[in-house]
Write an enzyme that holds these catalytic residues in place. Structure first.
Site, PDB file in Angstrom:
ATOM      1  CB  CYS A  10      -0.926  -0.011   1.218  1.00  0.00           C
ATOM      2  SG  CYS A  10      -1.971   1.468   1.364  1.00  0.00           S
ATOM      3  CB  CYS A  68      -0.492   2.292   4.074  1.00  0.00           C
ATOM      4  SG  CYS A  68      -2.125   1.740   3.556  1.00  0.00           S
ATOM      5  CG  ASP A  69       3.365   1.109   4.387  1.00  0.00           C
ATOM      6  OD1 ASP A  69       2.934   1.537   5.467  1.00  0.00           O
ATOM      7  OD2 ASP A  69       3.187  -0.061   3.998  1.00  0.00           O
TER       8      ASP A  69
END
Length: 308
Positions: free
Chosen positions: A131, A134-135
């Site tokens: 992701c 997300c990261d």
């Protein structure tokens, strides 16, 4: 007889548990094989509201689980193996054990597809991610690689190019599955290097985590080392809906079809989170859907007079 049976314990399921527990519906939550969902594989979370200093995925989900239990939700560490939604009461099985329920909230999520490479799963959260949203933040000014050829891969390449210094996009074919407009944008992006007809053969790591990827040219067999700080897999997700296949309406990719927020094709059955949302796949959006499903389940019980 359960008032509310919640299947799944990611952000959607546990948020639904909090709301239904606070409504005195005594929800029972069935964890499945991964209590906490996909977030338990995330090393650090900094974009969840209220978490101002960052928190690991397991820590966050443990807190949410404890919060649900404090309000009276019951957590059962068991897996739903079969369901029958053809008539009321709704029926679910834990192996040979039958459970009847007035309502069911499905929050089983979706699993990211990963490459079957040695050590890859162990390096998730240590340089390997599924992701970018997300990261990606953790790779500011770094060099990263994306594997994939669809629209998701193109979107993540564009997104990461605003954060990382260089993005390598590796695809196993010469042509991409993604739409032409998306491919065109990536091809024009000076920070993205496209490597066609290439597949990861193995990972390069040291004691701190991922350090690179060995790419194999599928035409020539040549293997090249690409030193990168992060590897992002954008090869799709698979919703965890096998057990519901013949009981509820799914789309052509296996996601549960919902309307009016979280309503499914079966009365009394609601769905929330990644199991019905292939677009956003964020903890906060899953939690929001869990809230919606809980409120709609509560209203359904009230309208039928089942709470009396």
């Amino acid at each position: 007889m359960n008032n509310v049976s919640i299947i799944g314990t990611g952000p959607a399921g546990l948020t639904a548990a909090i709301y239904t527990a606070r409504a005195y519906l005594n929800p029972v939550v069935y964890t499945g094989i991964q209590h906490g969902g996909q977030l338990t594989t995330t090393s650090e979370i900094e974009n969840f509201p209220g978490v101002d200093e960052g928190i690991t995925g397991p820590e966050l989900m443990n807190k949410v689980s404890a919060q649900a239990e404090r309000f009276g939700a019951r957590i059962e560490y068991d897996t739903v193996t079969r369901v029958d939604f053809s008539s009321a009461p709704l029926k679910i099985w834990l192996g040979d054990k039958l459970i009847e329920s007035r309502t069911v909230i499905i929050a089983t999520g979706a699993a990211a597809r990963v490459l079957e490479l040695p050590r890859l799963r162990e390096l998730i959260g240590k340089g390997v991610s599924t992701c970018a949203t997300c990261d990606g933040f953790f790779y500011k000014g770094r060099r990263v690689m994306i594997v994939g050829g669809g629209d998701s891969a193109m979107e993540e390449a564009q997104y990461l190019s605003k954060i990382a210094d260089e993005v390598i996009l590796a695809h196993r074919r010469e042509e991409f599955r993604a739409s032409k407009i998306m491919v065109g944008r990536v091809e024009k992006n000076p920070k993205v290097t496209i490597v066609r007809s290439a597949v990861p053969e193995s990972l390069i790591e040291d004691e701190t985590g991922l350090r690179g990827v060995k790419l194999k040219n599928v035409k020539t067999g040549e293997v090249t080392d690409w030193m990168v700080d992060g590897l992002f897999l954008a090869i799709g997700h698979a919703p965890n809906t096998a057990v519901f296949k013949d009981e509820i309406e799914l789309d052509d990719k296996g996601y549960i079809k919902v309307h009016d927020h979280t309503l499914t094709s079966v009365k009394g059955v609601f769905a929330a989170g990644d199991v019905c949302d292939p677009n956003f796949r964020q903890a906060v959006t899953a939690a929001g859907m869990g809230c919606q499903a809980a409120i709609q389940a509560q209203r359904y019980i009230e309208e039928l007079g089942l709470d009396e």
